[in-house]
Motif scaffolding. Structure first.
Motif, PDB file in Angstrom:
ATOM      1  N   UNK A  64       0.828  -1.204   0.000  1.00 18.94           N
ATOM      2  CA  UNK A  64       0.000   0.000   0.000  1.00 18.94           C
ATOM      3  C   UNK A  64       0.863   1.255   0.000  1.00 18.94           C
ATOM      4  N   UNK A  65       1.920   1.267   0.832  1.00 16.48           N
ATOM      5  CA  UNK A  65       2.807   2.423   0.906  1.00 16.48           C
ATOM      6  C   UNK A  65       3.452   2.721  -0.437  1.00 16.48           C
ATOM      7  N   UNK A  66       3.884   1.695  -1.137  1.00 12.09           N
ATOM      8  CA  UNK A  66       4.500   1.869  -2.450  1.00 12.09           C
ATOM      9  C   UNK A  66       3.505   2.437  -3.455  1.00 12.09           C
ATOM     10  N   UNK A  67       2.254   1.962  -3.399  1.00 14.01           N
ATOM     11  CA  UNK A  67       1.226   2.451  -4.318  1.00 14.01           C
ATOM     12  C   UNK A  67       0.925   3.926  -4.059  1.00 14.01           C
ATOM     13  N   UNK A  68       0.862   4.297  -2.787  1.00 11.19           N
ATOM     14  CA  UNK A  68       0.597   5.689  -2.431  1.00 11.19           C
ATOM     15  C   UNK A  68       1.746   6.595  -2.882  1.00 11.19           C
ATOM     16  N   UNK A  69       2.964   6.137  -2.681  1.00 13.82           N
ATOM     17  CA  UNK A  69       4.128   6.927  -3.097  1.00 13.82           C
ATOM     18  C   UNK A  69       4.094   7.191  -4.601  1.00 13.82           C
ATOM     19  N   UNK A  70       3.754   6.162  -5.362  1.00 13.84           N
ATOM     20  CA  UNK A  70       3.643   6.317  -6.811  1.00 13.84           C
ATOM     21  C   UNK A  70       2.525   7.285  -7.167  1.00 13.84           C
ATOM     22  N   UNK A  71       1.399   7.171  -6.461  1.00 10.41           N
ATOM     23  CA  UNK A  71       0.269   8.047  -6.751  1.00 10.41           C
ATOM     24  C   UNK A  71       0.605   9.505  -6.434  1.00 10.41           C
ATOM     25  N   UNK A  72       1.294   9.735  -5.330  1.00  6.99           N
ATOM     26  CA  UNK A  72       1.686  11.100  -4.965  1.00  6.99           C
ATOM     27  C   UNK A  72       2.504  11.753  -6.061  1.00  6.99           C
ATOM     28  N   UNK A  73       3.432  10.998  -6.610  1.00  4.88           N
ATOM     29  CA  UNK A  73       4.280  11.535  -7.664  1.00  4.88           C
ATOM     30  C   UNK A  73       3.470  11.785  -8.939  1.00  4.88           C
ATOM     31  N   UNK A  74       2.600  10.853  -9.262  1.00  3.70           N
ATOM     32  CA  UNK A  74       1.797  10.975 -10.477  1.00  3.70           C
ATOM     33  C   UNK A  74       0.840  12.159 -10.413  1.00  3.70           C
ATOM     34  N   UNK A  75       0.313  12.450  -9.219  1.00  8.70           N
ATOM     35  CA  UNK A  75      -0.691  13.511  -9.065  1.00  8.70           C
ATOM     36  C   UNK A  75      -0.102  14.830  -8.561  1.00  8.70           C
ATOM     37  N   UNK A  76       1.222  14.929  -8.535  1.00  7.13           N
ATOM     38  CA  UNK A  76       1.893  16.104  -7.963  1.00  7.13           C
ATOM     39  C   UNK A  76       1.468  17.410  -8.617  1.00  7.13           C
ATOM     40  N   UNK A  77       1.433  17.442  -9.924  1.00 10.02           N
ATOM     41  CA  UNK A  77       1.063  18.665 -10.640  1.00 10.02           C
ATOM     42  C   UNK A  77      -0.392  19.043 -10.364  1.00 10.02           C
ATOM     43  N   UNK A  78      -1.270  18.041 -10.306  1.00 10.27           N
ATOM     44  CA  UNK A  78      -2.679  18.310 -10.021  1.00 10.27           C
ATOM     45  C   UNK A  78      -2.844  18.883  -8.609  1.00 10.27           C
ATOM     46  N   UNK A  79      -2.058  18.371  -7.662  1.00 14.30           N
ATOM     47  CA  UNK A  79      -2.153  18.890  -6.295  1.00 14.30           C
ATOM     48  C   UNK A  79      -1.740  20.358  -6.255  1.00 14.30           C
ATOM     49  N   UNK A  80      -0.734  20.714  -6.996  1.00 13.03           N
ATOM     50  CA  UNK A  80      -0.275  22.107  -7.025  1.00 13.03           C
ATOM     51  C   UNK A  80      -1.363  23.023  -7.583  1.00 13.03           C
ATOM     52  N   UNK A  81      -2.159  22.503  -8.508  1.00  8.99           N
ATOM     53  CA  UNK A  81      -3.275  23.281  -9.054  1.00  8.99           C
ATOM     54  C   UNK A  81      -4.411  23.392  -8.050  1.00  8.99           C
ATOM     55  N   UNK A  82      -4.681  22.310  -7.343  1.00 13.25           N
ATOM     56  CA  UNK A  82      -5.814  22.222  -6.432  1.00 13.25           C
ATOM     57  C   UNK A  82      -5.568  22.919  -5.091  1.00 13.25           C
ATOM     58  N   UNK A  83      -4.377  22.799  -4.549  1.00 14.26           N
ATOM     59  CA  UNK A  83      -4.100  23.212  -3.171  1.00 14.26           C
ATOM     60  C   UNK A  83      -4.392  24.673  -2.832  1.00 14.26           C
ATOM     61  N   UNK A  84      -4.227  25.634  -3.748  1.00 14.90           N
ATOM     62  CA  UNK A  84      -4.547  27.009  -3.364  1.00 14.90           C
ATOM     63  C   UNK A  84      -6.007  27.209  -2.945  1.00 14.90           C
ATOM     64  N   UNK A  85      -6.892  26.319  -3.381  1.00 10.48           N
ATOM     65  CA  UNK A  85      -8.315  26.479  -3.090  1.00 10.48           C
ATOM     66  C   UNK A  85      -8.732  25.807  -1.778  1.00 10.48           C
ATOM     67  N   UNK A  86      -7.789  25.163  -1.098  1.00 13.12           N
ATOM     68  CA  UNK A  86      -8.106  24.558   0.188  1.00 13.12           C
ATOM     69  C   UNK A  86      -8.509  25.616   1.218  1.00 13.12           C
ATOM     70  N   UNK A  87      -8.069  26.836   1.004  1.00 12.56           N
ATOM     71  CA  UNK A  87      -8.442  27.934   1.903  1.00 12.56           C
ATOM     72  C   UNK A  87      -9.932  28.232   1.842  1.00 12.56           C
ATOM     73  N   UNK A  88     -10.618  27.730   0.801  1.00 12.18           N
ATOM     74  CA  UNK A  88     -12.055  27.960   0.670  1.00 12.18           C
ATOM     75  C   UNK A  88     -12.887  26.987   1.496  1.00 12.18           C
ATOM     76  N   UNK A  89     -12.251  26.059   2.164  1.00 11.74           N
ATOM     77  CA  UNK A  89     -12.971  25.123   3.028  1.00 11.74           C
ATOM     78  C   UNK A  89     -13.261  25.827   4.350  1.00 11.74           C
ATOM     79  N   UNK A  90     -14.500  26.262   4.492  1.00  8.18           N
ATOM     80  CA  UNK A  90     -14.896  27.042   5.650  1.00  8.18           C
ATOM     81  C   UNK A  90     -16.254  26.575   6.169  1.00  8.18           C
ATOM     82  N   UNK A  91     -16.552  26.960   7.391  1.00  8.34           N
ATOM     83  CA  UNK A  91     -17.854  26.632   7.978  1.00  8.34           C
ATOM     84  C   UNK A  91     -18.965  27.310   7.179  1.00  8.34           C
ATOM     85  N   UNK A  92     -20.170  26.730   7.211  1.00 11.67           N
ATOM     86  CA  UNK A  92     -21.293  27.306   6.482  1.00 11.67           C
ATOM     87  C   UNK A  92     -22.580  27.088   7.268  1.00 11.67           C
TER      88      UNK A  92
END
Length: 243
Positions: free
Chosen positions: A60-88
């Motif tokens: 499982x750890x090896x699969x996750x490590x591979x996935x992290x690398x594969x999705x790295x660019x997508x995370x960089x695109x997505x992460x700035x919007x994490x600040x929009x997670x707020x109470x409602x």
């Protein structure tokens, strides 16, 4: 983001359609019952050797490590919007139907009605800002994705309505009232009839991401079987030989 602990069990989270493909407790339990019915007591199948547990944990750890690398660019695109997670406001979210807000417009194809041909990174959260599930490695201090949602496995109605018209590559926030989520059928966010919010990035279900996501799902499933005392690979060989 402030994360607050939810009073929901793993079994209840399994019932949530959004994460059922990852949290496979109900499937594991069913499979365990089959093994028990084949003259294996619960004590005999309740624990694997340390060697086999380490094997599945490493897989499982090896699969996750591979996935992290594969999705790295997508995370960089997505992460700035994490600040929009707020109470409602819970009442307002339940009364106003599905609400959408595009944070980043994609450039890929447009998602149609009940579209299931894509993968999604996501964060799902409650009115008090607590996260009930996500693609993140850590809900408090995230640094990467560790999984993606295979939407083809089926989603709640509010998700389908919320992402319709969204373009692949985009990031959208959707608000789902309880009647289009889990209503009084599933306890989530500390109770029933709770509205939900999602932060979603939809991406093409293509390799290498698709293969990496499938490997994570498979490795996670086998690790859950192992936690139930079932050696998935050995049992699969046994069942195959018997069949």
């Amino acid at each position: 983001m402030q994360e607050k602990e939810l009073k929901t069990s793993v079994g209840q989270r399994v019932a949530i359609g959004l994460i059922a493909f990852l949290m496979l407790g109900s499937i594991v339990a069913s499979y365990a019952a089959i093994i028990v019915s084949n003259n294996k007591s619960s004590d005999e199948s309740s624990k694997l050797s340390d060697e086999r547990m380490k094997y599945y944990e490493s897989k499982y750890s090896e699969a996750v490590t591979k996935f992290k690398e594969t999705s790295k660019a997508d995370y960089q695109t997505f992460s700035p919007y994490l600040a929009d997670i707020k109470a409602y406001n819970e009442t307002s979210a339940n009364e106003n139907g599905v609400q959408v807000r595009d944070l980043l417009k994609g450039t890929g194809r447009t998602l149609g009605e009940k579209d299931g041909d894509y993968l999604a990174y996501y964060v799902g959260w409650c009115a008090d800002e607590s996260i009930f599930d996500s693609s993140l490695d850590n809900d408090k201090k995230p640094s990467s994705f560790v999984k993606a949602l295979d939407v083809s496995l089926g989603m709640i109605e509010g998700w389908y309505q919320g992402v319709q018209g969204m373009k692949l590559g985009g990031v959208r926030e959707i608000t789902v009232p309880s009647n289009l989520a889990y209503a009084d059928q599933t306890e989530i966010c500390g109770g029933y009839n709770k509205p939900l919010k999602f932060l979603i990035m939809a991406v093409p279900a293509e390799d290498p991401l698709k293969s990496a996501a499938t490997e994570v799902d498979s490795a996670y499933m086998m690790l859950q079987y192992a936690n139930y005392g079932i050696d998935y690979e050995k049992e699969a060989l046994t069942q195959g030989a018997a069949g």
